[in-house]
Design a protein around this motif. Structure first.
Motif, short mmCIF file in Angstrom:
data_model
loop_
_atom_site.label_atom_id
_atom_site.label_comp_id
_atom_site.label_asym_id
_atom_site.label_seq_id
_atom_site.Cartn_x
_atom_site.Cartn_y
_atom_site.Cartn_z
N ALA A 233 -56.55 2.38 9.44
CA ALA A 233 -56.82 3.39 8.41
C ALA A 233 -58.32 3.66 8.32
O ALA A 233 -58.76 4.81 8.22
CB ALA A 233 -56.28 2.94 7.07
N VAL A 234 -59.12 2.61 8.36
CA VAL A 234 -60.58 2.77 8.35
C VAL A 234 -61.04 3.52 9.60
O VAL A 234 -61.92 4.40 9.53
CB VAL A 234 -61.27 1.39 8.27
N TYR A 235 -60.44 3.21 10.72
CA TYR A 235 -60.79 3.86 11.99
C TYR A 235 -60.45 5.35 11.96
O TYR A 235 -61.21 6.18 12.47
CB TYR A 235 -60.06 3.15 13.12
N ILE A 236 -59.31 5.69 11.36
CA ILE A 236 -58.95 7.11 11.21
C ILE A 236 -60.00 7.83 10.36
O ILE A 236 -60.46 8.93 10.71
CB ILE A 236 -57.56 7.25 10.57
N LYS A 237 -60.38 7.22 9.26
CA LYS A 237 -61.38 7.85 8.39
C LYS A 237 -62.70 8.04 9.14
O LYS A 237 -63.38 9.06 8.98
CB LYS A 237 -61.60 7.00 7.14
N TYR A 238 -63.06 7.07 9.95
CA TYR A 238 -64.29 7.17 10.76
C TYR A 238 -64.20 8.37 11.70
O TYR A 238 -65.17 9.13 11.87
CB TYR A 238 -64.48 5.87 11.53
N GLN A 239 -63.05 8.57 12.33
CA GLN A 239 -62.89 9.71 13.22
C GLN A 239 -62.98 11.03 12.45
O GLN A 239 -63.59 11.99 12.92
CB GLN A 239 -61.55 9.61 13.96
N ILE A 240 -62.37 11.07 11.29
CA ILE A 240 -62.44 12.29 10.47
C ILE A 240 -63.88 12.57 10.06
O ILE A 240 -64.37 13.70 10.17
CB ILE A 240 -61.54 12.15 9.23
N GLU A 241 -64.57 11.55 9.61
CA GLU A 241 -65.96 11.71 9.17
C GLU A 241 -66.88 12.09 10.33
O GLU A 241 -67.94 12.68 10.11
CB GLU A 241 -66.43 10.42 8.51
N SER A 242 -66.46 11.77 11.54
CA SER A 242 -67.27 12.10 12.72
C SER A 242 -66.99 13.49 13.26
O SER A 242 -67.71 13.96 14.15
CB SER A 242 -67.03 11.06 13.82
N GLY A 243 -65.94 14.15 12.74
CA GLY A 243 -65.71 15.52 13.17
C GLY A 243 -64.28 15.90 13.54
O GLY A 243 -64.02 17.07 13.82
N ALA A 244 -63.35 14.95 13.54
CA ALA A 244 -61.97 15.29 13.91
C ALA A 244 -61.34 16.19 12.85
O ALA A 244 -61.39 15.87 11.66
CB ALA A 244 -61.15 14.03 14.10
#
Length: 394
Positions: A233-244
Motif C-alpha cells: 500500500a505504501v509502495y502504491i502511494k509512492y508510485q502515485i506521488e511520483s506521477g502514476a
C-alpha cells in the motif's frame, strides 16, 4: 532537469515528441551499467482533460475505448531486444532509471497506446523491506532465503522507498514526457502472489509449500500477508506521488486458489491494501487482474477495485452480466489472436468492444503480449482502438 518552458522551446510547440525522446534516450542510455548524468528534457503537453484511460476507468462517458497491452514493452519488439542485448541483466534494465524510461517509452513511440506502463517487476520492492532476490535468465526469480517462520516475518522491516529511487524517478520522467496524452501506469503484485515467491523461494508450478502452510502454519501466513499488504500500500502511494495516473494490481497466482481459499488468503489483504490507498487517493483508479479468475469475478469486485481485469478465457458479455455496470472492466482479447492476421484481430477486437459496452471499458489483451508476436499485429490492434468510436464503427 530542464523547466517546462525550456522543454517546449527545445522540442517545438507542436509537440514533436518522438524526435525529442529519441534524441534524449540516446543521451540517457547508461554506460558501464550506470545511469549517465545528463539532464533530460521535459515535454509537458498539457491536455484539457485527464487521459482517456483514466476517464474510462472511472466509468465516465468517453468517445472510444482506450487501449494498452500488458507486456507491451517486451521481447516481441526489436527495440527492446536491442537494449536487452546491450544490457542482458533484467535487474539492471528494471533498476536503472534511464533504461526503465527508454524501455517504457518504446511502445509509446511505436504505437501511441492510451496507457504507458512502467517497465518493472512485481518483485522490485522486496529488497526495500528486507527480502533480497535475484533473477536468473533461465530459472526466473530466486530467493535464497525463503520465509517460512513467524520470527522471520517479524524481522522484516517497513518498506523504505528511498531504496527504490529508480521507480520514482522513472515515473516522474514518464509523466513529464507524456503529460496527459496517455495515462502513466504503475503496478504492484497482490499480497498472495508476492507471498508465493517469498515462501516458495521462486516460481512454482504447484505452490505446495505455501498451500500446505494455510493449514500447518496459518498464523505465520496471516502475519506475512498482512505485512505485505501494508508495505505494498505504501509502495502504491509512492508510485502515485511520483506521477502514476493509475495502478494495476496483479494477483497473478490468485487463480491458483479455490474461491473459498481466495476469500480467506487473498481477498482480505487486497481489500486492506486498497482501503489504505483510497484513504489518501480516492480518485486514482486501481485495476485488479488475476489470471484464471473466471471463478472469482464477483469476489474481485468486492475488493473495492475500480476496474476488473479479465483474462481471455472469459466472455466479456458474461463478465459484464456478473459484475454489473458499476465497475469498469479491462481486456480481454486472446493474445494468440495477434498471430492470426489482421482479419482475425479485427473480428476479435470488434467482438470484445461490442460485448463490453460503451462505458467503463479499457481494451487490452487477456494476458501479456507473447514473445514472437508480430509488431504489425500489435500496431493493428492499437489502430483499431483509435478508430473504434462509440458513435460509429471500426
Amino acid at each position: 532537469m530542464a523547466s517546462a518552458a525550456s522543454s517546449t522551446s527545445a522540442c517545438g510547440t507542436s509537440f514533436r515528441l518522438e524526435r525529442c525522446l529519441v534524441q534524449k534516450q540516446a543521451q540517457r542510455r547508461p554506460t558501464g551499467g550506470r545511469a549517465a548524468k545528463t539532464s533530460s528534457v521535459i515535454v509537458h503537453a498539457v491536455a484539457e482533460q485527464e487521459p482517456l484511460l483514466v476517464r474510462a476507468a472511472r466509468g465516465e462517458v468517453v468517445e472510444r475505448p482506450p487501449c494498452w497491452m500488458m507486456r507491451q514493452a517486451g521481447r516481441y519488439q526489436k527495440a527492446f531486444r536491442d537494449v536487452a542485448d546491450l544490457y542482458p541483466s533484467f535487474r539492471q534494465r528494471s533498476e536503472t532509471t534511464d533504461l526503465i524510461v527508454e524501455i517504457s517509452l518504446q511502445p509509446w513511440l511505436s504505437f501511441k497506446p492510451d496507457g504507458v506502463i512502467l517497465f518493472s517487476d512485481i518483485l522490485t520492492p522486496l529488497p526495500a523491506f528486507g527480502v533480497p532476490f535475484e533473477i536468473d535468465n533461465i530459472k526466473g526469480p530466486i530467493l535464497e532465503s525463503p520465509i517460512r517462520d513467524l520470527e522471520e516475518v517479524k524481522r522484516l522491516t517497513p518498506i523504505d522507498v528511498e531504496k527504490l529511487p529508480f521507480v520514482g524517478e522513472s515515473l516522474k520522467t514518464l509523466r513529464q514526457d507524456i503529460g496527459n496524452q496517455a495515462a502513466v501506469l504503475g503496478f504492484v503484485g497482490a499480497p498472495w502472489t508476492l507471498a508465493t515467491y517469498v515462501v516458495e523461494g521462486g516460481s512454482s508450478s504447484y505452490y505446495k509449500t505455501i498451500k500446505a502452510m494455510m493449514y500447518t502454519n496459518p498464523e505465520m501466513l496471516e502475519a506475512l500477508l498482512s505485512f505485505l499488504a501494508d508495505q505494498i500500500a505504501v509502495y502504491i502511494k509512492y508510485q502515485i506521488e511520483s506521477g502514476a495516473h493509475a495502478i494495476q494490481i496483479f494477483d497473478s497466482w490468485g487463480g491458483q486458489l479455490p474461491p473459498k481459499d481466495w476469500d480467506k488468503w487473498s481477498k482480505p489483504y487486497i481489500q486492506r491494501m486498497i482501503e489504505a490507498v483510497k484513504k489518501d487517493y480516492p480518485d486514482v483508479p486501481l485495476t485488479l487482474y488475476a489470471n484464471g479468475s473466471g471463478g472469482l469475478l464477483e469476489r474481485m469486485k468486492d475488493t473495492g477495485a475500480d476496474v476488473i481485469g479479465l483474462d481471455w478465457t472469459l466472455d466479456v458479455a458474461d463478465a459484464r452480466e456478473r459484475l454489473g455496470s458499476d465497475v469498469a472492466v479491462q481486456g480481454n482479447v486472446d493474445p494468440v489472436l495477434l498471430f492470426a492476421g489482421k482479419d482475425a484481430i479485427t473480428a476479435g477486437v470488434k467482438d470484445c468492444i461490442a460485448k463490453a459496452g460503451r462505458q467503463g471499458h479499457i481494451l487490452n489483451l487477456g494476458h501479456g503480449v507473447m514473445v514472437g508476436t508480430p509488431e504489425e499485429s500489435v500496431a493493428h490492434m492499437f489502430e483499431l482502438s483509435k478508430n473504434s468510436f462509440y458513435n460509429g464503427s471500426i
